[in-house]
Every structure is written in C-alpha cells, then in structure tokens.
Design a protein around this motif. Structure first.
Motif, PDB file in Angstrom:
ATOM      1  N   ILE A 416       7.161  -1.948  -2.912  1.00  0.00           N
ATOM      2  CA  ILE A 416       6.792  -1.195  -1.707  1.00  0.00           C
ATOM      3  C   ILE A 416       7.762  -0.029  -1.579  1.00  0.00           C
ATOM      4  O   ILE A 416       8.972  -0.199  -1.739  1.00  0.00           O
ATOM      5  CB  ILE A 416       6.877  -2.079  -0.450  1.00  0.00           C
ATOM      6  CG1 ILE A 416       6.016  -3.343  -0.619  1.00  0.00           C
ATOM      7  CG2 ILE A 416       6.451  -1.307   0.795  1.00  0.00           C
ATOM      8  CD1 ILE A 416       6.239  -4.361   0.473  1.00  0.00           C
ATOM      9  N   ILE A 424       5.282   3.135   5.155  1.00  0.00           N
ATOM     10  CA  ILE A 424       4.957   2.740   3.790  1.00  0.00           C
ATOM     11  C   ILE A 424       4.282   3.892   3.060  1.00  0.00           C
ATOM     12  O   ILE A 424       3.292   4.457   3.536  1.00  0.00           O
ATOM     13  CB  ILE A 424       4.052   1.494   3.797  1.00  0.00           C
ATOM     14  CG1 ILE A 424       4.790   0.314   4.436  1.00  0.00           C
ATOM     15  CG2 ILE A 424       3.625   1.130   2.381  1.00  0.00           C
ATOM     16  CD1 ILE A 424       3.919  -0.912   4.648  1.00  0.00           C
ATOM     17  N   TRP A 427       2.247   1.135  -2.474  1.00  0.00           N
ATOM     18  CA  TRP A 427       1.875  -0.287  -2.286  1.00  0.00           C
ATOM     19  C   TRP A 427       1.115  -0.700  -3.544  1.00  0.00           C
ATOM     20  O   TRP A 427      -0.010  -0.280  -3.774  1.00  0.00           O
ATOM     21  CB  TRP A 427       0.999  -0.400  -1.038  1.00  0.00           C
ATOM     22  CG  TRP A 427       0.626  -1.787  -0.601  1.00  0.00           C
ATOM     23  CD1 TRP A 427      -0.470  -2.472  -0.964  1.00  0.00           C
ATOM     24  CD2 TRP A 427       1.325  -2.609   0.325  1.00  0.00           C
ATOM     25  NE1 TRP A 427      -0.505  -3.688  -0.356  1.00  0.00           N
ATOM     26  CE2 TRP A 427       0.609  -3.813   0.472  1.00  0.00           C
ATOM     27  CE3 TRP A 427       2.509  -2.462   1.045  1.00  0.00           C
ATOM     28  CZ2 TRP A 427       1.005  -4.852   1.301  1.00  0.00           C
ATOM     29  CZ3 TRP A 427       2.907  -3.488   1.881  1.00  0.00           C
ATOM     30  CH2 TRP A 427       2.166  -4.682   2.004  1.00  0.00           C
ATOM     31  N   SER A 431       1.577  -6.295  -4.347  1.00  0.00           N
ATOM     32  CA  SER A 431       1.805  -6.356  -2.904  1.00  0.00           C
ATOM     33  C   SER A 431       0.524  -6.766  -2.183  1.00  0.00           C
ATOM     34  O   SER A 431       0.569  -7.534  -1.201  1.00  0.00           O
ATOM     35  CB  SER A 431       2.288  -5.000  -2.387  1.00  0.00           C
ATOM     36  OG  SER A 431       3.493  -4.614  -3.014  1.00  0.00           O
TER      37      SER A 431
END
Length: 886
Positions: A416, A424, A427, A431
């Motif tokens: 991440i 964020i 990803w 994840s």
C-alpha cells in the motif's frame, strides 16, 4: 624546440613521475598491509596458547574433583578411621586401597601427562597412603610399594590443601619435580593440584594430590615460535618457565641466581597489574602478552615478541617494484613518441567522424591532440555518447517501471502506498485479497479505511514516524477486513523519495500472519499439554521457553526460567563437565531419544537433586540459529522402585548362594564318614579272606576300593571348588619363578619327562595358595593326560598387550578342539570314569581361581603337538623387578 620535441619531453617527464609515484605508493601499501596481518596472526597465536593452558588446567582440576567423589576414597577413609575394616560394608582397608589405586591407574592410562596421583593422610606427618605414578615419561603405570611411600606433611601444596574447605582446590605454580625434598633428575616441570579429603563426620583426613608433567605442553609452546620470534612464559619478572635461553629456566627452583634484569623484565614488572591481554608495538618490537590463570590458581604471563623489521615488505618486493617502475617508464617514453607522431593527423580523423554521425558513434576521434582540436574532438565525443547514454537510460527506466509494476502486482505481500496526508495512492492485488477492498474502493481513501481504532500501534503511527525520518522496524499490527474481522499482519514502512531525495509518500508492506499465529497458538497448546517437561534452549544454554510440566518439575515460574541457563538446573559438581558436553553436542547436534546416554541428575529450585531422563531434538529457528528442544522426565519414583527391586534380588541371591555353600559343606562332611567306612570295610574283607576269594570277587573289591577313593577325591574337590569364592583372599607380591620351582620340587615327576622353564618371570599380586594350586593342577594334568611314554613339558611366561600370560605346554596326544571348552566344566572328563582318577573338578577350580583374580584361561595347540594351556594376569597386578630365567 619544435612542437614534436616539446610533446616528447613533457610526456616523458610526466609519465616517469607518475610511474615512480605509483611504484613508491604500491611498496608502502604492501608494507603497511603486511604488518597488521602479521600482528593479527601473533595475537591469535597468543590467544590460542593462553586458552590451551587454561583449558588443560581446568580439565585436570575437574578430573581431580571427580576422583574426590570416587566411592573408594570414602570407603578407604572409613576403613582407616575404623582400624582397618570399613564399618559400612565390611571391606578391609587393603581392598579399598587396591580399588582406589585402580581408579588412579585408569586416570594415568587415559592422560599421559599425569605423572602421579596420591592420597596423603594427615596422620603420621602427612604420610602417603596410596600413590600411583609413572616412573618415566611414557612408561608403565605402577602402584608405589608401601616401603616407598613418603611423608609430605611439610610440603607447601599439602599444607595449603589442609587449609581449604571441602570441594576447594589448591593449584601450585609450575615448578620442577622434587623427590625427598630434592629436585629430581632428570628435571621435570610439574603442576600440582590438591583438594582436601574429609571423613563422613566432617573431620579433616588428608588430601588428594595430582602431579601433571608439563614437559610436552611447554615443549609445544617453545616449538610454536616462528624462526625470528621469541617466546617467554614467566611466573614473575625474572622467574621464567620458558625462555629462549634454556639455561635461564627455573633458576629459582634450582637455587641459581636470578637472570640479569633486561628491558623485558622491567616492562613486565610495570605491566603486572594490568588484566586481560595486550598486543602492541614497543620500541622496535611487536609484543603480545597474555595473562593465564591456571584453574583459578597461580597466574602466568605469556610473552611473544618479534622484530618489526621482519614484519615489513621484503627486499624482493622493493626490488620488484623498482624494476616495474623502470619498465613502465621505458614503455611510457615510447608511448609519448608515438603520441607526438600522431599529432599531425587529427583534423582528418575529426572530419570523417563528424560526417558519419549520427549513424555511427564517433569512436576514431583525435581526442589526444593538443590545443583546441583535441578539446573540440573530446567535446564532440562526450556530447555524442551523452545523447546515446540518455537514450539508453530512458529505455532502461521504462523497463524498470514495467518490472516494478509487475513485481508490485505479483507480490504475495499486500503493498500500500500513501501520500504525505495519509491518502492511499497505490493498492496491489494482494491488498485486495487480504483486506477485501477492490482497488477502486481504496484509492483516494485515508489509511483509517483498514484501521481498527483500538489500542496498539497503527498505520497512522508508522506513517508519522517515516515522515519524521525515524527508523521503523517491522512490527505486528491488527488491521480490519472489509467484512469486519481482524487481520493479523507483520507491517514494515519505508519512505517514497523523489529525484531530489525528498519524501513524497510512505510505502507499507504487510504480510498476513493469521495462519502463522493460529499455528503458534496450537503449538503452544500442544507444548503446554505435554506430560513431559519441555524447554527450548539456544547455543549458550539460555532457556527461552518452558511448559507447565517443566515448571512443575523444577519449581520455577515461566518468568524465572527466562533468566536461567540450563547449566543452573544441574548440581554444581556436574556443571563444568556439562558445559563441555553441551559444546560438543552443539558441534554435531542430532536427535537423542529418551533413555539414551548417561544417568542424569537435576537440581530443583529448593535444592533437591532428582534423577531425570532427557531427550534432545535440534531445530533451526526463523533466523537460521540452531536451537534445542529438551524433553525432561522426573524418574524419581521409577528409580526408587528399581532400587528396591534390585536390593530385594541381591538379598535373595546372597541368601541362595549362602544356602548352596552351606549345603555343599554339610553334604561333603556328611559323606566323608560313610565313604571312609566303606573303604575300611573293603580293606578288612580283603585282609580277612586273603587266599579264599575268587579272582572275580577280588577284582570287584578292587573296583570298589578304587571307586571309593575316587569318591573321596570328588568330595575333596567339591569342597575346594565351593570354597574358592568363600575363602578370604590374601593377595601379596609373589616371585612366580620361585613359586613354580617350588611346585616342581614338591611333585613326583617321572624320569621319562623333561620339564623346562623358559622366559622372564615377574612378581605378581595374587593369593599365594591359589596361584600354587593353579600351577600344580596344570602341571599334573599335563603329566597324567600326556598319553605317551616319553614327554616334554615347557613352562613359559610371555608379555602381551592385554596381559601377562603363563603357559604350560606339552607334546602329548592333545585335546580335540571341539572338547576344549568342556574340560573346564564341573565333573567333565574326556575319558571313561573307571579308566582315570580324574574327578573333573581340577580345571573347573583353576578357571574359577583365575577368574577371581581378573584373569582368563584358554587352550590352544602346542608347538610340538599336544596342548598349550595358558592363563593371564592383568598388567596392573604385575611388576617386573628383574628377569629370572632357567
């Protein structure tokens, strides 16, 4: 001077200067790198020898401590204090002394460096009670005769030992051996270790003393010196044990004036208060000093020194560097001539290269030309290569980006990325699988999306630490799945930096630990449920994990175990030896099942010693370090049951043997009277009816008398056989040659037989009556069962590796190999009973007597036919005073 000449002169001067500089610096670098390596070797050699002395001294001290606990020591003390017989088990003092001397012999046979082992009593001015020594280096071990024992009450080591508490040791300095107060010849350097001996009531009885011959160890130390190195071993300044000049060694022991003081002695005196080790350069010497403490006793100083001149680069290296410099200078001058020659052609080469660019890289440019042409050529070349390099870098960067994306997407770990505000920005598929959010559902959201919000470390805290430029080690976190369940992960955080080195974000790598944690909990439950005590131990013996059973056995809590070493769970007298055993096991770890190896005792927290069985199983942890799982079982109850059962069986066996002995004695005595009466009746019948009996009746009466006589011999043989183990043995030193000649004088030897004694005959430690019976039986058998009218019997003594063998060899009819074991069985004869006077008991009795004196008996073919019957006597029972032959 023209341009061509100036170029040649300038290039020659510059190149020669550079070559000379490089050669000089190379020589200095070689010389500076040689000395540290030599100093490191000297330091390692000094460390090795200091450890060798300390380990050897500690080993001898441990051996003496083990001998102090020998049951023969306690038994001998009890027997001496009780007036000659042990009140506990009835064993006489002489037998305890023999057993103790056997233990001493075993120690001397195991370690050739041990010169003497002695038990010295406090009474009678410190007179020696038992002494076993080695009269000469590498020679046989012997027990000293009673008449040779000395009084040692005034010797320093005995006085020092008498002032110690039980279990303590006195270690003497290394000094020349003395006999009767005088330095013995030849000179033998010895180390003495002594420990006090107390009676069962705590009264001081005497001391155990071990003398170690240090000759081999000191010779090895001298031999370890390099050709230009000096080695010293000193007890104090100007008091040397090892010195390059052997005449200066042990001057104090020999009563000689101390050696003339040197700079080394002054330097040692100033250094005597320092601890540890020291390696440095002093004046023009490299000196390495080590302080050696012998088993907690006296201190020695080991000095190795070497001239610094021998540690530098050799003259060959210097001369080689000079010749290389001259050769390089010559080549450089020729090169400058060639370069100057080529200055006139630069323009054409530059033009051709520019015309072919950009289709071809400009490789053949006059970059070595002087002035503006050379600079222009070099600039053009650099520009062309820089453009090509930047193009290649852009292509490689694109390839790396594609590779990073592939690694990011294919990683099994959840990766991440977030910006500095905690949103964020990346990803990966792992994840999505770990947290349940698709990439579109996570990008742009804050890290709190997967936070639980409870106490403990969080992603936000890791994010802040990375922004503050703190070092963030991997740590365990609890994060939230999309459906709400907790995900246990191992999280690490690292900064994302741009081309200028500034932090633009934070990258998190999280690994799912849920399965691992469940396995750990299950494993912990299994360990806790085990009925055996279980502990995990590292290489140093430190305990890192225990279960409830282990805590119950030893009485420690889990927290207390975490501060313990496995050696602390053993009795103090076993710890030093156990440390050596553990180190040896860690060099070659293997699975050791329960019940294998030696009996072990453990020490509980309350001080109680308990018998245990231990199983060992090695494994490697996640860091690749070898650790050991130890399973421990308290066998106290089993041991007590076994001891009770053994004691019961021993008592039953002793009672059975006693009953058998009494039966044999009573039966033999009760049979003697009627048998004697039958013999008398047969004699009276023959006398009363002389001349009136029929030949058949007379023959029957003759057979009756013959069988009665044989029965009498049988009864006497049974009494002798049954009394072999009952009769009190009175061993003493016997001249075997004199004993054998006495046996021959007592026997009636037919004139047709020639009996000859060969070889050297020693003195042996035996019961004289039994040894006489052995020889008498063997010689009589050789005469009676010879089977020929003329014969020769040879009596011979031979030394062998296992023992000394006494032979009785005849040239008779011999014994078939298939019957040679039978002749030693009770009542066995190879001829019919009526055709021989043999009862079949004599050789059985001989075998029993030989076995009682730790020997064996065998039958082989004789050199001239017949048989060779030989029995052995252990070397420990033999003493060669002089060669007695006939």
């Amino acid at each position: 001077m023209g341009l061509f000449a100036r170029l040649i002169a300038a290039a020659s001067v510059l190149v020669l200067f550079m070559v000379g500089s490089v050669g000089w610096f190379s020589y200095r670098i070689i010389e500076s790198s040689t000395r540290p390596r030599e100093l490191a070797s000297m330091r390692a050699l000094a460390d090795s020898w200091s450890r060798e002395f300390e380990l050897r001294a500690n080993g001898w001290a441990a051996n003496l401590a083990l001998l102090r606990k020998n049951p023969a020591v306690a038994g001998l003390v009890r027997a001496r204090l009780a007036g000659g017989r042990d009140p506990v088990d009835g064993i006489p003092f002489e037998l305890w002394a023999e057993r103790l001397s056997e233990s001493f012999r075993g120690a001397l046979d195991t370690d050739p460096a041990i010169l003497q082992l002695r038990l010295i009593g406090e009474a009678d001015l410190g007179r020696e009670i038992v002494r076993v020594d080695r009269p000469s280096a590498g020679g046989p071990v012997r027990r000293t005769a009673e008449t040779e024992l000395q009084r040692k009450g005034e010797r320093g080591y005995f006085v020092a030992a008498q002032g110690l508490a039980e279990g303590q040791l006195y270690v003497s300095p290394i000094e020349l051996n003395r006999e009767f107060g005088q330095v013995a010849e030849p000179h033998i350097p010895v180390l003495r270790i002594a420990t006090p001996v107390f009676s069962a009531k705590g009264a001081r009885f005497g001391a155990l003393v071990i003398n170690i011959d240090m000759t081999a160890l000191l010779d090895s130390l001298r031999a370890s010196a390099w050709a230009d190195e000096q080695v010293f071993l000193a007890r104090a300044p100007r008091d040397y044990v090892v010195h390059p000049d052997r005449e200066l060694e042990f001057s104090r022991d020999l009563g000689l004036p101390a050696p003339t003081q040197t700079e080394l002695d002054v330097w040692l005196a100033s250094w005597s208060g320092r601890e540890g080790r020291f390696t440095s350069m002093v004046d023009d010497m490299s000196v390495s000093v080590r302080r050696i403490q012998l088993a907690g006793g006296p201190t020695l100083t080991l000095v190795r020194r070497q001239s610094l001149a021998s540690l530098g680069a050799s003259s060959e290296i210097r001369n080689t560097a000079l010749w290389i410099a001259l050769a390089a200078g010559t080549l450089a001058w020729l090169g400058s001539l060639i370069i100057a020659r080529g200055v006139t052609l630069p323009v054409a080469r530059l033009t051709r290269s520019i015309e072919r660019y950009p289709d071809e890289l400009p490789e053949n440019l006059p970059v070595d030309s002087p002035g503006e042409i050379g600079r222009l050529a070099l600039t053009f070349k650099e520009m062309a290569h820089a453009v090509r390099a930047q193009t290649r870098q852009l292509e490689q960067a694109a390839q790396r980006d594609r590779l990073h994306v592939a690694v990011f997407n294919s990683s099994d770990d959840a990766i991440i990325a977030s910006d500095l505000e905690g949103r964020i920005t990346a990803w990966n598929p792992a994840s999505e699988e770990l947290y349940g959010y698709a990439i579109d559902d996570a990008l742009g959201y804050e890290l709190s999306l997967i936070e639980i919000g409870a106490g403990g470390p969080t992603l936000e805290q890791l994010h802040q630490a990375v922004r503050d430029r703190e070092l963030v080690p991997p740590r365990d976190l609890e994060l939230r799945h999309r459906d709400g369940h907790v995900v246990e992960v191992l999280a690490s955080a690292s900064p994302i930096v741009d081309d200028r080195g500034e932090v633009t974000g934070v990258a998190f790598t999280t690994r799912d630990l849920s399965t691992l944690r469940r396995s750990e909990r299950q494993l912990r439950q299994l360990v806790e449920a085990s009925p055996h005590g279980t502990a995990v131990i590292d290489r140093s013996g430190q305990i890192s994990l225990t279960n409830r059973a282990m805590q119950s056995i030893f009485g420690y809590t889990g927290a207390e175990f975490a501060n313990l070493n496995i050696d602390q769970l053993l009795p103090e007298d076993m710890r030093t030896h156990h440390t050596e055993l553990r180190a040896d096991y860690m060099r070659n770890p293997e699975i050791r099942p329960m019940g294998s190896g030696r009996d072990l005792f453990a020490l509980r927290k309350d001080g109680e010693q308990i018998p245990v069985e231990v199983a060992l199983s090695p494994f490697e942890n996640l860091d690749g370090d070898t650790q050991i799982v130890a399973s421990v079982v308290d066998i106290t109850r089993r041991t007590k049951l076994a001891e009770a059962s053994l004691a019961k069986r021993v008592a039953q066996l002793e009672q059975s043997n006693q009953d058998l002995r009494e039966f044999a004695t009573v039966a033999s005595h009760d049979l003697k009277a009627p048998v004697r009466g039958i013999a008398l009746l047969a004699t009276w019948i023959l006398e009363d009816l002389e001349g009136e009996l029929q030949p058949e009746t007379r023959e029957n009466l003759r057979l009756l008398r013959s069988r009665v006589q044989r029965l009498q011999k049988l009864i006497e043989g049974i009494l002798i056989y049954s009394s072999v183990d009952r009769a009190e043995s009175r061993p003493r030193e016997i001249n075997t040659w004199a004993l054998v000649t006495g046996v021959l004088d007592a026997l009636e030897i037919p004139a047709a037989f020639d009996i000859r004694i060969e070889g050297s005959w020693p003195w042996v430690y035996w019961d004289e009556t039994q040894l006489e019976q052995v020889f008498q039986n063997l010689i009589q058998n050789a005469l009676v069962h010879h089977g020929k009218p003329l014969g020769e019997i040879v009596l011979r003594c031979e030394r062998a590796e296992d023992a000394v063998w006494f032979h009785v060899i005849d040239d008779g009819v011999g014994i078939p190999e298939s019957h040679r074991e039978r002749i030693f069985n009770l009542f066995e004869t190879l001829r019919p009973k009526d055709s021989t006077d043999s009862t079949g008991i004599g050789l059985a009795t001989v075998k029993r007597m030989v076995g009682r004196n730790q020997g064996t008996i065998r039958v082989t073919d004789g050199s001239k036919g017949g048989v060779d019957v030989a029995f052995s006597v252990p070397h420990a029972r033999v003493r060669w005073i002089q060669a007695t032959t006939s």
